[in-house]
Scaffold this active site. Structure first.
Site, short mmCIF file in Angstrom:
data_model
loop_
_atom_site.label_atom_id
_atom_site.label_comp_id
_atom_site.label_asym_id
_atom_site.label_seq_id
_atom_site.Cartn_x
_atom_site.Cartn_y
_atom_site.Cartn_z
N ASP A 167 -17.29 7.32 -1.15
CA ASP A 167 -16.54 7.21 -0.64
C ASP A 167 -15.73 8.71 0.42
O ASP A 167 -16.17 9.44 -0.36
CB ASP A 167 -14.66 6.23 -1.34
CG ASP A 167 -13.84 6.26 -0.77
OD1 ASP A 167 -13.73 5.74 0.46
OD2 ASP A 167 -12.28 6.56 -1.33
N ARG A 176 1.01 -1.14 0.09
CA ARG A 176 0.00 0.15 0.28
C ARG A 176 0.97 1.31 0.33
O ARG A 176 2.12 1.47 1.10
CB ARG A 176 -0.90 -0.08 1.22
CG ARG A 176 -1.55 1.09 1.64
CD ARG A 176 -2.56 1.36 2.71
NE ARG A 176 -4.05 0.95 1.76
CZ ARG A 176 -5.05 0.60 2.40
NH1 ARG A 176 -5.63 0.88 3.93
NH2 ARG A 176 -5.83 0.44 1.89
N HIS A 224 -7.53 0.36 -6.22
CA HIS A 224 -7.14 0.43 -5.01
C HIS A 224 -8.14 -1.05 -5.39
O HIS A 224 -9.46 -1.69 -5.37
CB HIS A 224 -8.52 0.77 -4.44
CG HIS A 224 -8.66 0.25 -2.56
ND1 HIS A 224 -7.39 -0.74 -2.45
CD2 HIS A 224 -8.99 0.87 -1.40
CE1 HIS A 224 -8.05 -1.21 -1.27
NE2 HIS A 224 -8.36 -0.55 -0.64
N GLN A 233 -10.14 -4.02 -3.32
CA GLN A 233 -11.37 -3.18 -2.30
C GLN A 233 -12.64 -3.87 -3.69
O GLN A 233 -13.72 -3.57 -4.03
CB GLN A 233 -11.16 -2.07 -2.23
CG GLN A 233 -12.48 -1.66 -1.82
CD GLN A 233 -13.33 -2.29 -0.25
OE1 GLN A 233 -12.43 -2.03 0.34
NE2 GLN A 233 -14.59 -2.28 -0.41
N ARG A 275 -13.41 -8.44 2.13
CA ARG A 275 -12.30 -8.20 1.96
C ARG A 275 -10.79 -9.90 2.24
O ARG A 275 -10.38 -10.07 1.56
CB ARG A 275 -11.41 -6.96 3.08
CG ARG A 275 -12.44 -5.80 2.69
CD ARG A 275 -11.96 -5.04 0.78
NE ARG A 275 -10.01 -4.72 0.86
CZ ARG A 275 -9.83 -4.43 1.61
NH1 ARG A 275 -10.53 -3.03 2.07
NH2 ARG A 275 -8.47 -3.88 1.09
N CYS A 296 -16.07 1.61 1.05
CA CYS A 296 -15.36 1.05 1.42
C CYS A 296 -14.59 0.75 2.75
O CYS A 296 -14.00 0.05 3.28
CB CYS A 296 -13.96 1.40 0.25
SG CYS A 296 -13.77 2.67 0.62
#
Ligand code: CP
Ligand code: NVA
Length: 309
Positions: A228, A105, A132, A135, A296, A268
């Site tokens: 988001d 990440r 991402h 996700q 996830r 998310c």
């Protein structure tokens, strides 16, 4: 099909590979719920490099590799020599000698690509400023569970900032052939190159991808509405300014009136109630949002098993 491959972007996957990940994730979920173990990664080690904060990604990858019989190593860039300037290409070649896979990440997508170029083990993108993918594969699994497998019959909308989630959702929707409308302010559109790539993918699957400045237009008849945070990691200094700019893009009861009767809202996480989503819409959809968080684990177990197995 995916063995030995990297997972840097959904755009790099074929439609069949996306389906394979989702099917296997669903299977692993059933196995876990029924107490069936699948130690496909016994003896394998995943390195997890974090240059940004995380709750879900860190814990779900670490628990996931453990459940598959392997071990996860949390590697904060603050502690690695990477944080003191050791080149990513050297880090890649060193870690390839110890590990069986790396999840990273970080900020720049180019950094993940450089890592993948020099590593000879699978690299998994755990979020960059641009994308991402883990996700969004998870979101597709969650949509499948709540709305059925026929993505081509569904419309999803994303409302808010044209960030890593918006970009990866464009790629994901394109691969599964889903209608997908994005609403962002004109200066906060999804990445132009991503949009072009997604449109090219959509030509093969028949997905209908669109952008508008008007949230009501995007949400019209949508089966799924996704949002988001308005200020992603690294944009904290812009938070107050963004709150003003994005105010018309809040997912609230009024906006959802124009959606399909059985619309679900997804996020998310982490969510900022009163900003991109109201407390009311969040809590009315908590069953979906926390399924999304749970998924996830299952999706990333599938990704690790398929790439590192
Ligand atoms: N959704 C997500 O990636 O959460 P974390 O930042 O907690 O990992
Ligand atoms: N867009 C958000 C997602 C967090 C999981 C960010 O990059 O901070």
């Amino acid at each position: 099909m995916l063995q030995g491959k990297d997972l840097l972007s959904i755009h790099d996957l074929s439609a069949d590979e996306v389906a394979e990940i989702l099917d296997f994730a669903a299977q692993l979920k059933v196995m876990q719920k029924t107490g069936v173990e699948h130690k496909i990664l016994a003896g394998k080690t995943l390195g997890m490099i974090f240059e940004k904060s995380s709750t879900r990604t860190r814990v779900s990858f670490e628990a996931g590799i453990f459940q598959l019989g392997g071990t996860g190593l949390f590697l904060s860039s603050k502690d690695l020599q990477l944080g003191r300037g050791e080149p990513i290409k050297d880090t890649a070649r060193v870690l390839s000698r110890y590990l069986d896979g790396i999840m990273i990440r970080t900020f720049e997508q180019e950094k993940v690509e450089e890592l993948a170029k020099f590593a000879d083990i699978p690299i998994i993108n755990g979020l960059t400023d641009l994308l991402h993918p883990c996700q969004v594969l998870t979101d597709l699994l969650t949509i499948r569970e709540h709305k059925g497998k026929n993505f081509r019959a569904l419309k999803a909308a994303y409302v808010g900032d044209g960030n890593n989630m918006a970009n990866s959702l464009l790629y994901g929707a394109a691969k599964v052939g889903m209608t997908f409308a994005v609403a962002t302010p004109a200066n906060y559109k999804p990445n132009q190159k991503v949009f072009e790539n997604a449109l090219a993918d959509a030509e093969e699957t028949g997905a209908n991808l669109s952008w508008t400045e008007n949230p009501a237009e995007a949400v019209k008849d949508a089966d799924v509405v996704i949002t988001d945070t308005w200020a992603s990691m690294g944009q904290e200094a812009e938070h107050d300014a963004r709150k003003k700019i994005f105010a018309p893009y809040q997912v609230n009861k009024n906006l959802l009136r124009g959606a399909s009767k059985n619309v679900i809202a997804m996020h998310c996480l982490p969510a900022y109630r009163g900003e991109e989503i109201t407390e009311e819409v969040f809590e009315n959809n908590a069953h979906v949002i926390f399924d999304e968080a749970e998924n996830r684990l299952h999706t990333q177990k599938a990704i690790m098993a398929l790439t590192m197995g």
